[in-house]
Design a protein around this motif. Structure first.
Motif, PDB file in Angstrom:
ATOM      1  N   ASN A 120     -21.559   2.829 -13.641  1.00 48.92           N
ATOM      2  CA  ASN A 120     -21.240   3.614 -12.457  1.00 48.92           C
ATOM      3  C   ASN A 120     -20.165   2.902 -11.637  1.00 48.92           C
ATOM      4  O   ASN A 120     -20.438   2.436 -10.542  1.00 48.92           O
ATOM      5  N   PRO A 121     -18.943   2.816 -12.186  1.00 45.17           N
ATOM      6  CA  PRO A 121     -17.911   2.090 -11.453  1.00 45.17           C
ATOM      7  C   PRO A 121     -17.465   2.842 -10.192  1.00 45.17           C
ATOM      8  O   PRO A 121     -17.320   4.053 -10.205  1.00 45.17           O
ATOM      9  N   THR A 122     -17.293   2.109  -9.121  1.00 47.17           N
ATOM     10  CA  THR A 122     -16.819   2.686  -7.876  1.00 47.17           C
ATOM     11  C   THR A 122     -15.405   2.170  -7.612  1.00 47.17           C
ATOM     12  O   THR A 122     -15.214   0.961  -7.503  1.00 47.17           O
ATOM     13  N   PRO A 123     -14.426   3.061  -7.538  1.00 43.78           N
ATOM     14  CA  PRO A 123     -13.059   2.607  -7.295  1.00 43.78           C
ATOM     15  C   PRO A 123     -12.944   1.867  -5.961  1.00 43.78           C
ATOM     16  O   PRO A 123     -13.654   2.186  -5.005  1.00 43.78           O
ATOM     17  N   PRO A 124     -12.035   0.895  -5.894  1.00 44.35           N
ATOM     18  CA  PRO A 124     -11.840   0.153  -4.646  1.00 44.35           C
ATOM     19  C   PRO A 124     -11.078   0.997  -3.627  1.00 44.35           C
ATOM     20  O   PRO A 124     -10.553   2.060  -3.944  1.00 44.35           O
ATOM     21  N   THR A 125     -11.016   0.496  -2.413  1.00 47.45           N
ATOM     22  CA  THR A 125     -10.221   1.118  -1.365  1.00 47.45           C
ATOM     23  C   THR A 125      -9.092   0.159  -1.013  1.00 47.45           C
ATOM     24  O   THR A 125      -9.336  -1.003  -0.747  1.00 47.45           O
ATOM     25  N   ALA A 126      -7.871   0.657  -1.032  1.00 48.11           N
ATOM     26  CA  ALA A 126      -6.707  -0.130  -0.646  1.00 48.11           C
ATOM     27  C   ALA A 126      -5.777   0.788   0.148  1.00 48.11           C
ATOM     28  O   ALA A 126      -5.818   2.015  -0.007  1.00 48.11           O
ATOM     29  N   HIS A 151       7.650   7.907  11.791  1.00 43.71           N
ATOM     30  CA  HIS A 151       6.281   7.559  12.172  1.00 43.71           C
ATOM     31  C   HIS A 151       5.732   6.536  11.184  1.00 43.71           C
ATOM     32  O   HIS A 151       6.190   6.473  10.042  1.00 43.71           O
ATOM     33  N   MET A 152       4.718   5.789  11.597  1.00 42.78           N
ATOM     34  CA  MET A 152       3.992   4.870  10.715  1.00 42.78           C
ATOM     35  C   MET A 152       2.561   5.384  10.588  1.00 42.78           C
ATOM     36  O   MET A 152       1.878   5.564  11.596  1.00 42.78           O
ATOM     37  N   THR A 153       2.106   5.609   9.349  1.00 43.10           N
ATOM     38  CA  THR A 153       0.752   6.092   9.093  1.00 43.10           C
ATOM     39  C   THR A 153       0.099   5.213   8.042  1.00 43.10           C
ATOM     40  O   THR A 153       0.727   4.892   7.024  1.00 43.10           O
ATOM     41  N   ARG A 154      -1.155   4.829   8.287  1.00 39.09           N
ATOM     42  CA  ARG A 154      -1.915   4.037   7.313  1.00 39.09           C
ATOM     43  C   ARG A 154      -2.519   5.005   6.298  1.00 39.09           C
ATOM     44  O   ARG A 154      -3.231   5.931   6.662  1.00 39.09           O
ATOM     45  N   CYS A 155      -2.227   4.779   5.020  1.00 38.01           N
ATOM     46  CA  CYS A 155      -2.607   5.711   3.960  1.00 38.01           C
ATOM     47  C   CYS A 155      -3.402   5.000   2.874  1.00 38.01           C
ATOM     48  O   CYS A 155      -3.079   3.873   2.506  1.00 38.01           O
ATOM     49  N   PRO A 156      -4.402   5.687   2.318  1.00 37.75           N
ATOM     50  CA  PRO A 156      -5.148   5.088   1.209  1.00 37.75           C
ATOM     51  C   PRO A 156      -4.494   5.390  -0.136  1.00 37.75           C
ATOM     52  O   PRO A 156      -3.863   6.429  -0.313  1.00 37.75           O
ATOM     53  N   GLN A 171      -8.932  -3.210 -15.336  1.00 41.46           N
ATOM     54  CA  GLN A 171      -8.688  -3.433 -13.912  1.00 41.46           C
ATOM     55  C   GLN A 171      -8.378  -2.088 -13.278  1.00 41.46           C
ATOM     56  O   GLN A 171      -7.958  -1.159 -13.954  1.00 41.46           O
ATOM     57  N   TRP A 172      -8.593  -1.991 -11.970  1.00 41.45           N
ATOM     58  CA  TRP A 172      -8.353  -0.739 -11.261  1.00 41.45           C
ATOM     59  C   TRP A 172      -6.859  -0.525 -11.111  1.00 41.45           C
ATOM     60  O   TRP A 172      -6.156  -1.403 -10.641  1.00 41.45           O
ATOM     61  N   GLN A 173      -6.375   0.662 -11.501  1.00 42.96           N
ATOM     62  CA  GLN A 173      -4.957   0.983 -11.434  1.00 42.96           C
ATOM     63  C   GLN A 173      -4.767   2.350 -10.783  1.00 42.96           C
ATOM     64  O   GLN A 173      -5.513   3.280 -11.059  1.00 42.96           O
ATOM     65  N   ASP A 174      -3.766   2.452  -9.925  1.00 45.64           N
ATOM     66  CA  ASP A 174      -3.363   3.735  -9.343  1.00 45.64           C
ATOM     67  C   ASP A 174      -1.870   3.872  -9.626  1.00 45.64           C
ATOM     68  O   ASP A 174      -1.046   3.320  -8.912  1.00 45.64           O
ATOM     69  N   ARG A 175      -1.533   4.577 -10.673  1.00 45.79           N
ATOM     70  CA  ARG A 175      -0.124   4.759 -11.051  1.00 45.79           C
ATOM     71  C   ARG A 175       0.462   5.857 -10.175  1.00 45.79           C
ATOM     72  O   ARG A 175       0.125   7.024 -10.320  1.00 45.79           O
ATOM     73  N   GLU A 186       2.660  -4.717  12.357  1.00 43.56           N
ATOM     74  CA  GLU A 186       2.976  -6.040  11.827  1.00 43.56           C
ATOM     75  C   GLU A 186       2.334  -6.179  10.462  1.00 43.56           C
ATOM     76  O   GLU A 186       1.187  -5.773  10.261  1.00 43.56           O
ATOM     77  N   MET A 187       3.084  -6.734   9.507  1.00 37.88           N
ATOM     78  CA  MET A 187       2.601  -6.865   8.138  1.00 37.88           C
ATOM     79  C   MET A 187       2.869  -8.263   7.616  1.00 37.88           C
ATOM     80  O   MET A 187       3.925  -8.836   7.871  1.00 37.88           O
ATOM     81  N   GLY A 188       1.895  -8.767   6.877  1.00 35.43           N
ATOM     82  CA  GLY A 188       2.007 -10.072   6.245  1.00 35.43           C
ATOM     83  C   GLY A 188       1.562  -9.977   4.800  1.00 35.43           C
ATOM     84  O   GLY A 188       1.316  -8.875   4.284  1.00 35.43           O
ATOM     85  N   PRO A 189       1.427 -11.125   4.123  1.00 34.09           N
ATOM     86  CA  PRO A 189       1.003 -11.113   2.727  1.00 34.09           C
ATOM     87  C   PRO A 189      -0.278 -10.300   2.540  1.00 34.09           C
ATOM     88  O   PRO A 189      -1.220 -10.422   3.308  1.00 34.09           O
ATOM     89  N   GLY A 190      -0.266  -9.447   1.546  1.00 37.85           N
ATOM     90  CA  GLY A 190      -1.408  -8.579   1.283  1.00 37.85           C
ATOM     91  C   GLY A 190      -1.206  -7.171   1.813  1.00 37.85           C
ATOM     92  O   GLY A 190      -1.931  -6.252   1.442  1.00 37.85           O
ATOM     93  N   ASP A 191      -0.221  -6.974   2.676  1.00 37.66           N
ATOM     94  CA  ASP A 191       0.076  -5.640   3.197  1.00 37.66           C
ATOM     95  C   ASP A 191       1.159  -4.988   2.331  1.00 37.66           C
ATOM     96  O   ASP A 191       1.929  -5.672   1.650  1.00 37.66           O
ATOM     97  N   ILE A 192       1.227  -3.666   2.388  1.00 39.09           N
ATOM     98  CA  ILE A 192       2.214  -2.903   1.622  1.00 39.09           C
ATOM     99  C   ILE A 192       2.770  -1.821   2.530  1.00 39.09           C
ATOM    100  O   ILE A 192       2.039  -1.209   3.298  1.00 39.09           O
ATOM    101  N   SER A 193       4.076  -1.585   2.429  1.00 37.88           N
ATOM    102  CA  SER A 193       4.711  -0.543   3.225  1.00 37.88           C
ATOM    103  C   SER A 193       5.572   0.324   2.318  1.00 37.88           C
ATOM    104  O   SER A 193       6.227  -0.180   1.404  1.00 37.88           O
TER     105      SER A 193
END
Length: 172
Positions: A25-31, A45-50, A66-70, A118-125
């Motif tokens: 029962n794999p549950t996909p991650p949230t990013a 505008h800037m919007t935070r999107c999953p 591994q979890w992939q979202d192409r 503000e964005m640092g390592p681990g963030d994506i824009s």
């Protein structure tokens, strides 16, 4: 020694249960990513999107799944940039629809609506404000710069995507 063996047996059993539960029962991650998009009035505008469509699979056997979202296939230009300390990006639109990933340091993006992220390592824009138009103050696109006194290293992946309007979180 007996306690250590018992502990290792319990840990192994828990790990096996966790792995089998994941397989059953794999549950996909949230990013998430930040989307710098433009509305029909030409305002950015800037919007935070999953990210939405994660699938658990291997990229190349025999590597494990591994979890992939192409998001999209197509042509891309990969650019590594180092913005010097106190870098000032002034008001400008992104040159292309592009993914921006901070590798070192912190930078910011201010959209025309006043939202600042503000964005640092681990963030994506995702920069997609090519369709923005000058406002009453002469601002177009976004204003970007470094936070603090250090240089900022970014990985920029410019795509062959056509810019859109009124489509925040376009990768659904």
């Amino acid at each position: 020694m007996r306690r250590i063996l018992l502990f290792l047996t319990v840990v192994s059993a828990i790990s096996t249960l966790s792995n089998s539960a994941l397989a059953e029962n794999p549950t996909p991650p949230t990013a998430y990513y930040w989307h710098n998009w433009t509305d029909h009035n030409g305002t950015s505008h800037m919007t935070r999107c999953p990210f939405h469509n994660y699938v658990l699979k291997t990229m190349s056997k025999p590597a494990g799944p591994q979890w992939q979202d192409r998001l999209k296939e197509g042509q891309a230009q990969i650019i590594s940039t180092v913005q010097p300390p106190h870098w000032d990006g002034s008001w400008h639109p992104d040159p292309k629809v592009q993914w921006i990933i901070p590798l070192r340091g912190t930078w910011y993006v201010t959209a025309m609506d006043g939202a600042r992220v503000e964005m640092g390592p681990g963030d994506i824009s995702l920069g997609e404000d090519q369709m923005s138009r000058k406002d009453a103050k002469g601002h177009v696109g976004h204003f970007a710069g470094n936070v603090g006194d250090d240089a900022v290293t970014l990985m920029v992946i410019q795509t062959d995507e056509q810019p859109t309007v009124d489509q925040p979180c376009r990768f659904k």
